[in-house]
Design a protein around this motif. Structure first.
Motif, PDB file in Angstrom:
ATOM      1  N   ARG A 218      -4.423   3.819  -2.420  1.00 56.32           N
ATOM      2  CA  ARG A 218      -3.764   2.938  -1.459  1.00 56.32           C
ATOM      3  C   ARG A 218      -4.481   1.606  -1.344  1.00 56.32           C
ATOM      4  O   ARG A 218      -3.854   0.566  -1.177  1.00 56.32           O
ATOM      5  N   PHE A 219      -5.803   1.653  -1.404  1.00 59.38           N
ATOM      6  CA  PHE A 219      -6.597   0.439  -1.216  1.00 59.38           C
ATOM      7  C   PHE A 219      -7.549   0.275  -2.393  1.00 59.38           C
ATOM      8  O   PHE A 219      -8.743   0.580  -2.283  1.00 59.38           O
TER       9      PHE A 219
ATOM     10  N   HIS B 106       0.839  -1.207   0.000  1.00 66.71           N
ATOM     11  CA  HIS B 106       0.000   0.000   0.000  1.00 66.71           C
ATOM     12  C   HIS B 106       0.865   1.245   0.000  1.00 66.71           C
ATOM     13  O   HIS B 106       1.834   1.348   0.769  1.00 66.71           O
TER      14      HIS B 106
END
Length: 804
Positions: free
Chosen positions: A326-327, A315
């Motif tokens: 990031r996700f 991440h």
């Protein structure tokens, strides 16, 4: 006066030289000018000043420096400030950063000093080492805005460059509270946020402003209107009521994830944030914790090989990426979301590979990238199914990095899979070294070899003619090793199967394997005929060469080399009708020569060991001369007396032909011209053997012997028993006019004798006077001389008695 010992004098001279050098050295100036700051201090100038800085009597240079720079000594002792935070070895090596004796060309506290202390750029200096961290607007200031002497070239003695600055806010900023608060400004205000944000205000234990909650301005959480406003809370005289995270923050997670994690911890959904996030951290995302069951709730279980990884490995940093970045919600099979494609797009959708668009897990396991799970059956779906020895081959043997030297530095070194060459030559060196390159378009190595083993070649199906050398005749029955000799040691390709050496005329030439028993003779003739320019040949010779060339072209029928005369079945089986002996050797076989066996002229070869040798090995001398092979029955007589040529013929051909040695010779032989003995009258009718009697007692074996001579007595017996001999020679021709008959005389008794015949005597028969007398050994001879010429010699009383 006695001269001193030379050794003493030499010692005194050496000592004087040493003393002189020391004096000179003591008089040397310093290694360079002092910086203007140190040069302004009187006690540091001159030879005495060297001791002030470099120390003496056990005082080191560092101790000498710290004796003047006491503030630095305090930092080192307490471990605070810039110098106190340095590595101990560097901190107590003043000269390693502050270089002297370069004047002001190298500032004592310039860029080089900072760089050696671990600060590559002065503007990037971490002020936190000074216990006064620069945040917010302070971080944008230049050094000289707070440190007046930061850029000064020369400092006065005791005047600081960076030390001694006050850290109280009021030193630089006006106090809006006019001193009503005794607490430091930092109690409520920080440097990072605007002054009005009161970021350092102690919020209380009910809701401590820590981490990310300490950053917003008061009005961000306490708007001017509403139940959460500061005024409302102050008037009520009570603290803030409890709030859930979702009251202020938008939830970026899926509802399933939140519900699952809340259920795992037996919490209400609105309070599930605290399972992962802690307000103590700087932000909502930084410092968030999540365990394996919670991570599995995202649809991506953290088992091997992802177990144990740091979050940052997958991440991005929250400081530079959005939550969605990031996700992104990856699946376990979506390897390319996190991992760089080691195949550099070889298997991207729409690519040339049969596996274009395939997932990583189609070839690799989820547990580990290595070893791969790509098996032989899958390889069969490519353009190169694995069979034979290829099944056991290591993948790296065929799939190699395009640029091995860049494999760890750039994707340019990726291993080639999708477009790997499928030809044998792409992986294997050509054991034939290009000798069979003509087969590449026909099927390459597979024309002869299989993938099982390189030497597994079916001779029955191998068409040797494809190699430009068809195996016919005796060649078809030979074992391969007869021509391709097995080597005792493997070559660079590991093979022992011999390579046929290439002949000058190509590998199909017989001379590649067989010695030329003709020693190149026929190649020389062929070259002469090939270079034959009719215009350069005398007119009289053109028909011969034209005929020879035509004969060779006709009989060779386009064949070259040995094949012009020989076949592959039997080297000795040469059709004499095909072989143009005259064209190839210059010696035409005609007449009796055409009927004899080849061995008659070509005996066993002394040099080659073959049953046919060179003619010159058996016969010495010119091969176009009869005498080279045949003994001259005339013993050179005709070469000594006869003409050099007869109607253009020379040598034996002047009289003889190849059809028969004696046939037609008499008709062509001019006896008078060759022997100076003309055959006339009875001699012309006589048989040759009448004069050339048998047998010959020499090695010629001829049936005609040598004549006894040219005089009558050489062949005929003298019936007169030398009665007419004059000086040892009898001249028969003086009486016998012509050899037609011996009785045909041209004798004149009146002239040729001493007794002229009168009428009475002329009428007599010769025998009346010349009577036959018996010989002692038998026989008789007519007496002609000497006889008397007187009458009494014939008519006396005793004449008859005498005659008897």
């Amino acid at each position: 006066m006695k001269v001193a010992d030379p050794r003493v004098l030499l010692s005194i001279a050496s000592l004087a030289l040493v003393v002189m050098l020391v004096v000179i050295d003591l008089g040397r100036t310093s290694p360079g000018p002092l910086s203007s700051t140190h040069a302004a201090v009187a006690e540091l100038v001159g030879q005495d000043g060297c001791v002030q800085c470099h120390g003496s009597g056990g005082v080191t240079l560092v101790q000498a420096c710290l004796s003047c720079h006491t503030a630095i000594e305090e930092q080192l002792a307490d471990g605070h400030g810039f110098h106190g935070a340095l590595d101990a070895e560097i901190a107590r090596a003043c000269a390693s950063c502050h270089v002297e004796h370069h004047g002001d060309d190298v500032p004592l506290s310039g860029a080089m000093a900072f760089a050696r202390a671990g600060v590559p750029e002065i503007d990037g200096f971490d002020h936190g080492h000074t216990q006064f961290g620069l945040e917010g607007a302070h971080d944008e200031l230049r050094c000289a805005e707070c440190h007046a002497n930061a850029d000064a070239v020369t400092l006065k003695k005791g005047e600081p460059r960076f030390l001694g600055a006050e850290q109280a806010c009021a030193t630089c900023h006006e106090d809006p509270h006019e001193g009503t608060y005794s607490e430091s400004c930092a109690t409520c205000h920080g440097q990072e946020h605007p002054f009005a944000a009161v970021a350092s205000f102690a919020h209380g234990d009910a809701f401590p402003l820590v981490g990310a909650h300490g950053r917003p301005g008061c009005s961000d959480c306490h708007p001017l209107e509403g139940v959460h406003s500061i005024a409302t809370l102050a008037n009520l005289g009570r603290p803030e009521t409890e709030r859930a995270c979702s009251d202020c923050h938008e939830n970026p997670h899926t509802s399933d994830f939140v519900a699952t994690t809340a259920a795992l911890a037996s919490l209400r959904v609105e309070n599930a944030c605290v399972l992962c996030h802690d307000a103590v951290h700087d932000s909502f995302t930084v410092g968030a914790t999540i365990d394996e069951p919670q991570h599995a709730a995202t649809g991506f279980a953290l088992d091997a090989p992802h177990a144990g990884l740091d979050c940052a490995a997958c991440h991005q940093d929250a400081a530079v990426a959005t939550f969605a970045e990031r996700f992104p919600g990856r699946s376990r099979s979506d390897c390319a979301s996190c991992h760089e494609d080691p195949h550099v797009g070889q298997f991207d959708p729409g690519g040339p590979s049969a596996f274009a668009g395939a997932s990583c897990v189609d070839c690799h396991t989820l547990d580990a990238f290595h070893p791969h799970a790509f098996d032989t059956e899958q390889h069969g779906s490519t353009t190169f199914p694995l069979t034979g020895a290829h099944v056991a081959a290591d993948c790296a043997g065929c799939h190699v990095p395009e640029h091995p030297e860049l494999l760890d530095e750039s994707t340019l070194g990726a291993v080639n899979f999708a477009s790997a060459e499928s030809t044998c030559a792409a992986c294997h060196a050509d054991a034939h070294e290009g000798g069979l390159a003509f087969l590449e378009n026909a099927g390459g190595c597979a024309e002869c070899h299989t993938t099982t083993a390189f030497d597994d070649v079916d001779r029955e199906t191998f068409d040797h003619g494809r190699a430009h050398f068809a195996l016919t005749g005796a060649h078809a029955a030979l074992d391969c090793a007869k021509c391709h000799t097995e080597a005792s040691e493997p070559d660079a390709f590991g093979r022992t199967f011999g390579r046929v050496a290439e002949a000058p005329q190509g590998h199909a030439a017989c001379s590649g394997c067989h010695d030329d028993v003709h020693a190149g003779r026929f190649e020389e003739v062929a070259a002469l005929l090939d270079a034959y320019d009719r215009s350069d040949v005398p007119a009289i010779e053109r028909p011969v060469l034209d005929g020879a060339l035509a004969a060779i072209d006709h009989h060779a029928d386009g064949r070259i080399g040995c094949a012009r005369c020989h076949g592959t079945d039997d080297f000795a089986a040469v059709d004499r009708k095909v072989f143009e002996h005259g064209a190839w050797t210059g010696f035409a076989l005609d007449g009796a020569h055409d009927a004899i066996s080849c061995e008659s002229c070509h005996g066993p070869g002394a040099a080659t060991g073959r049953r046919f040798g060179f003619a010159h090995e058996r016969w010495s001398g010119p091969l176009d001369a009869c005498a080279t092979c045949h003994t001259d029955p005339h013993l050179g007589a005709f070469d000594r007396t006869g003409p050099a040529d007869v109607d253009g013929r020379v040598g034996c051909a002047r009289c003889h032909t190849t059809s028969g040695f004696v046939g037609g010779v008499r008709e062509r032989f001019d006896h008078d011209r060759w022997t100076e003995f003309a055959l006339t009258d009875s001699h012309a009718a006589a048989d040759c053997a009448a004069c050339h009697t048998l047998p010959r007692a020499d090695a010629t074996g001829m049936h005609l012997g040598l004549a006894q001579g040219t005089s009558c007595a050489d062949c005929h017996t003298d019936p007169h028993l030398g009665q007419f001999d004059v000086n040892g020679r009898t001249d028969c021709a003086s009486c016998h006019a012509a050899p037609t008959t011996f009785a045909d005389l041209r004798f004149d008794h009146d002239v040729d004798t001493r007794f002229p015949l009168d009428a009475q005597h002329a009428a007599l028969d010769c025998a009346a006077c010349h009577r036959a007398n018996p010989l002692p050994g038998g026989g008789e001879v007519v007496r002609y001389k000497p006889l008397g010429t007187a009458c009494v010699d014939c008519h006396g009383l005793g004449f008859e008695e005498e005659q008897r």
